[in-house]
Design a protein around this motif. Structure first.
Motif, PDB file in Angstrom:
ATOM      1  N   PHE A 213       0.868  -1.159  -0.090  1.00 43.81           N
ATOM      2  CA  PHE A 213      -0.001   0.022   0.017  1.00 43.81           C
ATOM      3  C   PHE A 213       0.933   1.343   0.019  1.00 43.81           C
ATOM      4  O   PHE A 213       1.985   1.403   0.588  1.00 43.81           O
ATOM      5  N   SER A 214       0.140   2.301  -0.829  1.00 42.61           N
ATOM      6  CA  SER A 214       1.010   3.596  -0.449  1.00 42.61           C
ATOM      7  C   SER A 214       1.280   4.083   0.868  1.00 42.61           C
ATOM      8  O   SER A 214       0.310   4.151   1.521  1.00 42.61           O
ATOM      9  N   PRO A 215       2.328   4.635   0.909  1.00 43.13           N
ATOM     10  CA  PRO A 215       2.536   5.317   2.538  1.00 43.13           C
ATOM     11  C   PRO A 215       1.775   6.303   2.912  1.00 43.13           C
ATOM     12  O   PRO A 215       1.450   6.501   3.960  1.00 43.13           O
ATOM     13  N   SER A 216       1.028   7.021   1.553  1.00 48.23           N
ATOM     14  CA  SER A 216       0.280   8.136   2.003  1.00 48.23           C
ATOM     15  C   SER A 216      -1.131   7.496   2.527  1.00 48.23           C
ATOM     16  O   SER A 216      -1.868   8.310   3.089  1.00 48.23           O
ATOM     17  N   LEU A 217      -1.425   6.359   2.668  1.00 49.75           N
ATOM     18  CA  LEU A 217      -2.675   5.793   2.943  1.00 49.75           C
ATOM     19  C   LEU A 217      -2.649   5.669   4.561  1.00 49.75           C
ATOM     20  O   LEU A 217      -1.719   5.098   5.072  1.00 49.75           O
ATOM     21  N   SER A 218      -3.930   5.780   5.260  1.00 57.81           N
ATOM     22  CA  SER A 218      -4.062   5.584   6.546  1.00 57.81           C
ATOM     23  C   SER A 218      -4.345   4.076   6.798  1.00 57.81           C
ATOM     24  O   SER A 218      -4.455   3.401   5.650  1.00 57.81           O
ATOM     25  N   GLU A 219      -4.124   3.593   7.912  1.00 61.75           N
ATOM     26  CA  GLU A 219      -4.549   2.234   8.111  1.00 61.75           C
ATOM     27  C   GLU A 219      -5.734   1.964   7.963  1.00 61.75           C
ATOM     28  O   GLU A 219      -6.252   0.727   7.582  1.00 61.75           O
ATOM     29  N   LYS A 220      -6.609   2.872   8.355  1.00 63.76           N
ATOM     30  CA  LYS A 220      -8.172   2.601   7.919  1.00 63.76           C
ATOM     31  C   LYS A 220      -8.531   2.519   6.381  1.00 63.76           C
ATOM     32  O   LYS A 220      -9.278   1.590   6.111  1.00 63.76           O
ATOM     33  N   GLU A 221      -7.738   3.258   5.920  1.00 63.78           N
ATOM     34  CA  GLU A 221      -7.985   3.182   4.127  1.00 63.78           C
ATOM     35  C   GLU A 221      -7.261   1.789   3.729  1.00 63.78           C
ATOM     36  O   GLU A 221      -7.952   1.288   2.858  1.00 63.78           O
ATOM     37  N   CYS A 222      -6.171   1.322   4.258  1.00 59.57           N
ATOM     38  CA  CYS A 222      -5.594   0.261   3.737  1.00 59.57           C
ATOM     39  C   CYS A 222      -6.644  -1.207   4.194  1.00 59.57           C
ATOM     40  O   CYS A 222      -6.749  -1.844   3.459  1.00 59.57           O
ATOM     41  N   GLU A 223      -7.195  -1.093   5.437  1.00 62.75           N
ATOM     42  CA  GLU A 223      -8.238  -2.165   5.685  1.00 62.75           C
ATOM     43  C   GLU A 223      -9.468  -2.038   4.720  1.00 62.75           C
ATOM     44  O   GLU A 223      -9.923  -2.996   4.136  1.00 62.75           O
ATOM     45  N   ALA A 224      -9.874  -0.826   4.356  1.00 59.68           N
ATOM     46  CA  ALA A 224     -10.986  -0.754   3.527  1.00 59.68           C
ATOM     47  C   ALA A 224     -10.406  -1.232   1.949  1.00 59.68           C
ATOM     48  O   ALA A 224     -11.325  -1.864   1.230  1.00 59.68           O
ATOM     49  N   LEU A 225      -9.242  -0.955   1.765  1.00 63.87           N
ATOM     50  CA  LEU A 225      -8.739  -1.491   0.240  1.00 63.87           C
ATOM     51  C   LEU A 225      -8.870  -3.155   0.298  1.00 63.87           C
ATOM     52  O   LEU A 225      -8.972  -3.767  -0.790  1.00 63.87           O
ATOM     53  N   CYS A 226      -8.281  -3.569   1.492  1.00 63.73           N
ATOM     54  CA  CYS A 226      -8.257  -5.166   1.664  1.00 63.73           C
ATOM     55  C   CYS A 226      -9.639  -5.773   1.672  1.00 63.73           C
ATOM     56  O   CYS A 226      -9.972  -6.656   1.311  1.00 63.73           O
ATOM     57  N   ASN A 227     -10.999  -4.807   2.215  1.00 66.49           N
ATOM     58  CA  ASN A 227     -11.885  -5.236   2.058  1.00 66.49           C
ATOM     59  C   ASN A 227     -12.479  -5.269   0.744  1.00 66.49           C
ATOM     60  O   ASN A 227     -13.206  -6.327   0.222  1.00 66.49           O
ATOM     61  N   THR A 228     -12.153  -4.163  -0.114  1.00 62.39           N
ATOM     62  CA  THR A 228     -12.482  -4.242  -1.860  1.00 62.39           C
ATOM     63  C   THR A 228     -11.810  -5.348  -2.583  1.00 62.39           C
ATOM     64  O   THR A 228     -12.724  -5.907  -3.471  1.00 62.39           O
ATOM     65  N   PHE A 229     -10.687  -5.887  -2.191  1.00 66.04           N
ATOM     66  CA  PHE A 229      -9.754  -6.881  -2.630  1.00 66.04           C
ATOM     67  C   PHE A 229     -10.703  -8.216  -2.274  1.00 66.04           C
ATOM     68  O   PHE A 229     -11.017  -9.024  -3.122  1.00 66.04           O
ATOM     69  N   ALA A 230     -11.068  -8.487  -1.074  1.00 60.46           N
ATOM     70  CA  ALA A 230     -11.640  -9.430  -0.506  1.00 60.46           C
ATOM     71  C   ALA A 230     -13.049  -9.871  -1.390  1.00 60.46           C
ATOM     72  O   ALA A 230     -13.486 -10.933  -1.824  1.00 60.46           O
ATOM     73  N   ASN A 231     -13.832  -8.760  -1.315  1.00 55.23           N
ATOM     74  CA  ASN A 231     -15.266  -8.812  -1.953  1.00 55.23           C
ATOM     75  C   ASN A 231     -15.243  -8.809  -3.458  1.00 55.23           C
ATOM     76  O   ASN A 231     -15.886  -9.863  -4.089  1.00 55.23           O
ATOM     77  N   GLU A 232     -14.079  -8.591  -3.955  1.00 51.09           N
ATOM     78  CA  GLU A 232     -13.934  -8.935  -5.566  1.00 51.09           C
ATOM     79  C   GLU A 232     -13.598 -10.228  -5.858  1.00 51.09           C
ATOM     80  O   GLU A 232     -14.006 -10.891  -6.833  1.00 51.09           O
ATOM     81  N   MET A 233     -12.415 -10.717  -4.949  1.00 50.86           N
ATOM     82  CA  MET A 233     -12.438 -12.005  -5.093  1.00 50.86           C
ATOM     83  C   MET A 233     -13.524 -13.058  -4.899  1.00 50.86           C
ATOM     84  O   MET A 233     -13.638 -14.195  -5.684  1.00 50.86           O
ATOM     85  N   LEU A 234     -14.312 -12.978  -3.870  1.00 53.27           N
ATOM     86  CA  LEU A 234     -15.580 -13.769  -3.800  1.00 53.27           C
ATOM     87  C   LEU A 234     -16.656 -13.655  -4.915  1.00 53.27           C
ATOM     88  O   LEU A 234     -17.158 -14.715  -5.468  1.00 53.27           O
ATOM     89  N   LEU A 235     -16.648 -12.351  -5.450  1.00 60.65           N
ATOM     90  CA  LEU A 235     -17.636 -12.077  -6.619  1.00 60.65           C
ATOM     91  C   LEU A 235     -17.418 -10.929  -7.247  1.00 60.65           C
ATOM     92  O   LEU A 235     -17.309  -9.801  -6.923  1.00 60.65           O
ATOM     93  N   PRO A 236     -16.680 -11.442  -8.569  1.00 54.50           N
ATOM     94  CA  PRO A 236     -16.172 -10.034  -9.445  1.00 54.50           C
ATOM     95  C   PRO A 236     -17.260  -9.163  -9.808  1.00 54.50           C
ATOM     96  O   PRO A 236     -18.482  -9.555  -9.772  1.00 54.50           O
TER      97      PRO A 236
END
Length: 348
Positions: A213-236
């Motif tokens: 993740f980009s160093p400019s992102l907060s921990e909360k933003e990184c967690e949200a992007l991990c959720n986006t990744f997980a959601n897309e893996m389960l259902l494109p």
């Protein structure tokens, strides 16, 4: 490393694993030994007698050979997916439990000479949702997942060289990811949750392992992007749109339940995905949350699991294979599985 030093480290790690102070461990052993004696054990100054060792193993709920197993695996880069109320003591307990399971997992792989190499994605610098979605799409293509849904997430991960460890833990703990011996990825899941929740958490933790993740992102933003990744893996996203349409004022619960049964992703995660993809409005999403929390029966329907229970089984399969091939004894199998010998014999 000297035997006394190994023993001392093991006693301390086992005590932390069980969440016990030295005083509480002494009490658990019926004060057969004092807090001072436990301290001497942990410092590697003395060994206990055979009878005391048995009491120690019983109090800590571990086989005797645990205390003499030399640590051969370097565990690093532990990343908790946790709520803020998960305290330091509980975090340490979970870490020690995980390390214990991972050590046994690596040991049985060594015994069976059965390794699943992990081929990582090229690490891309992720700074927004579009890049997280792109990474999920690339991994799905590399693993040839198709569009029909993933039947067994844990098996999929283990087939691709990612160890999956399952432990029953407090609901404040969702999962974590770690690297063993500098190159072996491990994902840990809490069996207290539903199958849908564990499947989502597995891919969330995979994102922590794969994405940079980009160093400019907060921990909360990184967690949200991990959720986006997980959601897309389960259902494109394109598959989701083909099922519900490009734009809706509202998506009905029966529609969402049908998708949940096909793809193993919760109704709440589907509604969030619909909002993120602008299929429904922010207002419609908020109304769904309000309605669910106001109506107890609706909440039960929405949060009910509709996916077959799944679990990681490779570790257990390797142990029984090694036992069947006479690579290990019954006592060793019992030690690796933390199960009574009688139970293992009964299953064969």
């Amino acid at each position: 490393m000297q035997n006394k030093e190994i023993f001392g480290q093991r006693v301390k790690r086992a005590r932390i694993m069980r969440g016990l102070s030295m005083e509480k461990l002494s009490l658990a052993m019926g004060k057969a030994i004092s807090r001072m004696s436990i301290s001497k054990y942990e410092r590697g100054e003395v060994y206990p007698t055979s009878s005391t060792l048995l009491l120690l193993a019983e109090a800590l709920q571990l086989p005797v050979d645990y205390f003499f197993r030399e640590p051969n695996y370097l565990v690093e880069a532990i990343k908790f997916r946790k709520r803020s109320t998960l305290g330091e003591t509980k975090s340490k307990m979970i870490k020690e439990r995980v390390i214990d399971v991972v050590e046994r997992y690596c040991e049985i792989e060594d015994i069976c000479a059965d390794f699943r190499p992990f081929k990582s994605l090229p690490q891309y610098l992720i700074s927004d949702k579009t890049e997280a979605l792109k990474a999920a799409g690339q991994l799905s293509k590399r693993w040839d997942l198709g569009i029909d849904g993933i039947v067994w997430v844990s098996e999929l991960l283990e087939e691709n060289g990612i160890k999956v460890v399952e432990i029953e833990e407090h609901p404040k703990f969702d999962g974590l990811s770690l690297i063993v011996y500098e190159h072996l990825p491990v994902i840990v899941l809490n069996t207290s949750f539903s199958s849908e929740r564990r499947r989502f958490t597995a891919f969330h933790e995979l994102a922590h392992l794969l994405l940079k993740f980009s160093p400019s992102l907060s921990e909360k933003e990184c967690e949200a992007l991990c959720n986006t990744f997980a959601n897309e893996m389960l259902l494109p996203g394109d598959v989701f749109k083909s099922l519900v349409g490009q734009r809706r004022s509202k998506i009905t619960i029966p529609e969402l339940l049908a998708i949940q049964r096909q793809f193993g992703i919760s109704v709440d995660a589907l509604m969030y995905k619909a909002k993120e993809m602008s299929i429904i409005s922010e207002r419609s999403y908020r109304q769904h949350c309000i309605d669910k929390n106001r109506d107890k029966e609706l909440k039960e329907v929405v949060e009910q699991s509709h996916w077959e229970e799944e679990s990681a089984s490779r570790f257990e399969r390797l142990v029984y294979r090694a036992l069947s091939d006479s690579l290990i004894s019954f006592s060793k199998a019992a030690s690796l599985l933390n199960s009574p010998i009688e139970e293992i014999k009964r299953l064969l």
